[in-house]
Design a protein around this motif. Structure first.
Motif, PDB file in Angstrom:
ATOM      1  N   ALA A  68     -49.506 -85.358  13.022  1.00  0.00           N
ATOM      2  CA  ALA A  68     -49.246 -84.505  14.183  1.00  0.00           C
ATOM      3  C   ALA A  68     -50.556 -84.027  14.807  1.00  0.00           C
ATOM      4  O   ALA A  68     -50.701 -83.994  16.034  1.00  0.00           O
ATOM      5  N   SER A  69     -51.516 -83.692  13.966  1.00  0.00           N
ATOM      6  CA  SER A  69     -52.806 -83.201  14.462  1.00  0.00           C
ATOM      7  C   SER A  69     -53.607 -84.299  15.144  1.00  0.00           C
ATOM      8  O   SER A  69     -54.288 -84.052  16.143  1.00  0.00           O
ATOM      9  N   MET A  70     -53.542 -85.511  14.619  1.00  0.00           N
ATOM     10  CA  MET A  70     -54.259 -86.635  15.231  1.00  0.00           C
ATOM     11  C   MET A  70     -53.652 -87.014  16.583  1.00  0.00           C
ATOM     12  O   MET A  70     -54.344 -87.503  17.458  1.00  0.00           O
ATOM     13  N   SER A  71     -52.367 -86.770  16.744  1.00  0.00           N
ATOM     14  CA  SER A  71     -51.699 -87.189  17.978  1.00  0.00           C
ATOM     15  C   SER A  71     -52.220 -86.450  19.208  1.00  0.00           C
ATOM     16  O   SER A  71     -52.261 -87.017  20.291  1.00  0.00           O
ATOM     17  N   ASP A  72     -52.628 -85.195  19.028  1.00  0.00           N
ATOM     18  CA  ASP A  72     -53.128 -84.456  20.196  1.00  0.00           C
ATOM     19  C   ASP A  72     -54.468 -83.757  19.962  1.00  0.00           C
ATOM     20  O   ASP A  72     -54.952 -83.031  20.823  1.00  0.00           O
ATOM     21  N   GLY A  73     -55.063 -83.969  18.791  1.00  0.00           N
ATOM     22  CA  GLY A  73     -56.391 -83.416  18.522  1.00  0.00           C
ATOM     23  C   GLY A  73     -56.418 -81.933  18.217  1.00  0.00           C
ATOM     24  O   GLY A  73     -57.483 -81.343  18.147  1.00  0.00           O
ATOM     25  N   THR A  74     -55.249 -81.329  18.041  1.00  0.00           N
ATOM     26  CA  THR A  74     -55.196 -79.921  17.662  1.00  0.00           C
ATOM     27  C   THR A  74     -54.560 -79.810  16.282  1.00  0.00           C
ATOM     28  O   THR A  74     -53.791 -80.680  15.864  1.00  0.00           O
TER      29      THR A  74
END
Length: 181
Positions: free
Chosen positions: A159-165
């Motif tokens: 999930a974090s890699m998908s939007d960088g947050t």
């Protein structure tokens, strides 16, 4: 890359029954580290094809939920090539099993490095959960689940890699808000 230990049927370092690999080498030298002997990159034994075979074999039983990478520091530049090879082999053979990693680096630090280190970027694309941040003795709390100090986070990496947050991980769907930090 050297490793200092492999725990089979480990229940302390991630959800479920896991195989845990302790990678040697760490430059962070956190005060109060529970394994300061692993700071030395030469500590333990060299990781080899036979070691990888033992790890893969240990993941075969249905009740083993995945692999955990600890240290030392599995994300030191000297280790990322071999750690990438391990993660690739695990995901190719057992795509349904999770990979957890513990790191003194923050997720943001790892993302920044991944831009220039292809093997690190590939590792981040393969691990499911990252417990990040240095151990801070003054923030130590034995009641924390899967963490040693209050500054550390348990991150849902996909999930974090998908939007960088940063999206926090939860194993309870009722409480899995994945709020950004």
């Amino acid at each position: 890359m050297n490793y200092c230990n492999i725990k089979f049927c480990d229940i302390a370092d991630g959800v479920g029954v896991r195989t845990t690999l302790f990678v040697s080498g760490c430059r962070r030298h956190c005060k109060g580290c529970f394994q300061p002997e692993t700071w030395n990159f030469s500590y333990g034994e060299p990781f080899c094809d036979d070691t990888l075979s033992k790890i893969l074999e240990s993941l075969e039983p249905y009740y083993v939920t995945g692999l955990t990478l600890l240290g030392g520091e599995p994300f030191e530049p000297e280790s990322t090539g071999e750690v990438c090879r391990i993660c690739t082999a695990v995901k190719e053979r057992f795509p349904q099993k999770s990979i957890w990693a513990f790191s003194g680096f923050t997720f943001e630090e790892l993302l920044n490095r991944a831009e220039m280190e292809p093997s690190l970027k590939e590792i981040l694309q393969k691990i499911d959960v990252l417990v990040d941040g240095p151990f801070v003795q003054d923030l130590h709390d034995i009641t924390l689940r899967f963490k040693g100090s209050k500054n550390q986070r348990i991150i849902d990496v996909a999930a974090s890699m998908s939007d960088g947050t940063v999206h926090l991980w939860s194993d309870d769907p009722q409480y899995a808000t994945h709020d950004m930090v």
